[in-house]
Design an enzyme around this catalytic site. Structure first.
Site, PDB file in Angstrom:
ATOM      1  N   GLU A 253       0.867  -1.181   0.000  1.00  0.00           N
ATOM      2  CA  GLU A 253       0.000   0.000   0.000  1.00  0.00           C
ATOM      3  C   GLU A 253       0.904   1.231   0.000  1.00  0.00           C
ATOM      4  OE1 GLU A 253      -3.864   1.690   2.442  1.00  0.00           O
ATOM      5  OE2 GLU A 253      -2.270   0.679   3.554  1.00  0.00           O
ATOM      6  N   HIS A 328     -11.359  -2.552   1.465  1.00  0.00           N
ATOM      7  CA  HIS A 328     -11.900  -2.303   2.801  1.00  0.00           C
ATOM      8  C   HIS A 328     -11.783  -0.843   3.221  1.00  0.00           C
ATOM      9  CE1 HIS A 328      -7.598  -2.831   3.342  1.00  0.00           C
ATOM     10  NE2 HIS A 328      -7.705  -2.120   4.457  1.00  0.00           N
TER      11      HIS A 328
END
Length: 554
Positions: A253, A328
């Site tokens: 990420e 998410h």
């Protein structure tokens, strides 16, 4: 090619996927039970968000023990069983490693805060107060407030880029790095195949710890660049110590990272990561009000096209793309960028077509494959710490927004929008749990659920199945070149994929309007006529219908 380059990867938020024991919380045995469903979708791998022991302040992204499965999800033996059963189905298992920070309940931190001279004292980033006793600098935490919290025992502040209960680890300490590497090796020994690395570009800090340039009206200033000088060195070391020796897939990420930075992270010769999640394309509807308040704007699809095309061309033959619209931390795309009422099926499949037609590895978030939508919850129904902190600051303290104005924004972009339980059928709690769900099920589950979608003539699941089969079977999608057509068009995304004598066109209407084909300023489009996949029945030669998406061959 590597297995992950041919793969589509399915992200599971275990807490909200399937509850096997009726306690209202999804669990690992529940995932095992649903493996046939995952296999049927056609994906090659599953990625689980954190399942480690955690106080759940940030839904598991605050880890108390990296080597222990949280009892709410099951036991370590359950995870071993999941890995074994998934491997029987030729499905790889990817875990989420939170290496930037731990929970404040982690024994490392509990020891570290006791004194300045114990074994764990240098595991975190501690700084003395300024002469007036205030925080070492004006950095803001991502979840609001100062990035520093004072601890009387040490008469020092510790750094936390996120919640105060998530102290940042000190990666400058080589022992910290080895502790993280050892935890990853432990899970490799249990059979894990790869890693999603949470905010991995933030593990190195700006070691000057200078104040950020002041922003009018802000006491604490969000950092524009959260990557420190040793970030690449640390990630290369992680690769050398864990990823390469054990042939483990990695996707990092990368908040605030430019495409040039992502190229550095993922170029194979640099031996860092296999892929990285860019954030730039997800900011096409983000805005800020005149007083710094939260806001959204109409999605800028020209910007979306520009960013995705830049990723495709800059990484071509140099590195590999990680492709996603939902996860998410992101809202449901039919609600955010599409039309989740009249054209839910069409808008869900339109954006899926764009993503799966690109070069890279697509990631699908649970429920995306049936076109789940954002719930329209009241303030007291949300769970997310980021949203609650933002409400406290923007509505209660600064009074920048009313509750209604705040919710109008969050109904579009809140992280919690995607975290409502998976909608399996029309029975109680959408078939997710026999108990009381930890988080409220979207009330529209009677209309939108796996069972109903799979029986529908307009099945989002069936469309995803077909897209995923194309990814696996057609080399043009993984190896073909990319070229955008009509880049100036604000409503239609059109691009070519070419490989040897095979030529495909991906053509998508991004709006709820009907668009005459004559408006598309490209002579090439009319050369494609054979339908590969289409989200409408029958083709109209003279117009593109609302959210119409088609892949055509010459």
């Amino acid at each position: 090619m590597k297995w992950w380059q041919k793969a589509v990867i399915y992200e599971i938020y275990p807490k909200s996927f399937y509850d096997s024991n009726g306690d209202g919380i999804g669990d690992i045995p529940g995932i095992i039970k649903k493996l046939p469903y995952i296999k049927d979708l056609g994906v090659y791998a599953i990625w689980l968000t954190p399942i480690y022991l955690s106080p759940q302040v940030d839904n598991g992204y605050d880890v108390a023990d990296y080597r222990k499965v949280d009892p709410m999800f099951g036991a370590t033996d359950d995870l071993k069983e999941l890995i074994k059963e998934a491997h029987k189905q030729n499905i790889k298992v990817i875990l989420d490693m939170v290496a930037n920070h731990t929970s404040d309940q982690c024994v490392w931190f509990r020891e570290s805060k006791k004194s300045k001279d114990n074994y764990f004292s240098d595991f975190y980033i501690w700084k003395d107060p300024k002469p007036d006793g205030s925080a070492p600098n004006n950095w803001a935490a991502s979840f609001g407030g100062s990035a520093w919290t004072y601890v009387p025992e040490r008469n020092q502040y510790y750094l936390h880029y996120y919640a105060s209960q998530q102290p940042d680890l000190n990666w400058e300490n080589p022992i910290v790095r080895q502790y993280i590497f050892d935890a990853m090796r432990y899970w490799k020994a249990q059979g894990v195949d790869g890693w999603r690395l949470d905010v991995i570009t933030q593990i190195s800090k700006d070691l000057t710890f200078k104040d950020a340039p002041k922003v009018p009206g802000k006491k604490y200033v969000p950092l524009k660049n959260t990557s420190g000088p040793h970030m690449h060195k640390f990630i290369h070391e992680l690769n050398r110590e864990v990823l390469s020796p054990f042939d483990m897939m990695s996707v990092g990420e990368a908040p605030n990272s430019s495409i040039d930075e992502i190229l550095k992270l993922t170029a194979p010769e640099r031996e860092e990561l296999d892929m990285a999640f860019s954030f730039e394309h997800m900011r096409i509807d983000k805005a800020t009000g005149p007083n710094g308040e939260l806001a959204v704007k109409k999605p800028d699809f020209k910007q979306l096209k520009d960013v995705l095309s830049k990723m495709q061309t800059k990484l071509a033959n140099k590195a590999w793309n990680a492709l996603y619209f939902e996860n998410h931390d992101r809202s449901r795309i039919p609600s955010r960028w599409g039309d989740d009422k009249k054209y839910r099926y069409e808008s869900a499949t339109a954006f899926a077509t764009i993503l799966h037609g690109l070069c890279g590895t697509p990631f699908v978030f649970q429920g995306e494959e049936i076109g789940m939508t954002n719930p329209q919850y009241d303030m007291n129904q949300y769970e997310d710490i980021e949203l609650k902190n933002s409400y406290q600051e923007q509505v209660e303290e600064k009074k920048l927004l009313t509750t209604k104005e705040f919710l109008d924004v969050e109904h579009k972009i809140a992280r919690d929008n995607s975290r409502a339980p998976m909608q399996w059928n029309s029975s109680k709690n959408a078939g997710f749990s026999q108990g009381t769900p930890w988080y409220q099920v979207n009330p529209n589950y009677d209309e939108i659920n796996v069972e109903k979608d799979r029986q529908s003539k307009k099945s989002v699941f069936k469309y995803y199945q077909d897209l995923i089969k194309l990814r696996h079977n057609e080399d043009i999608l993984t190896e073909g070149t990319y070229k955008e057509l009509i880049p100036e068009d604000e409503n239609v995304f059109a691009y070519k994929r070419d490989l040897n004598d095979k030529h495909w066109l991906v053509l998508v209407n991004l709006t709820s309007k009907t668009i005459p084909m004559a408006d598309l300023k490209s002579d090439e489009i009319k050369n494609y006529s054979k339908i590969i996949i289409h989200n409408y029945e029958g083709q109209e030669e003279k117009q593109l219908r609302p959210y119409e998406a088609v892949i055509l061959a010459k």
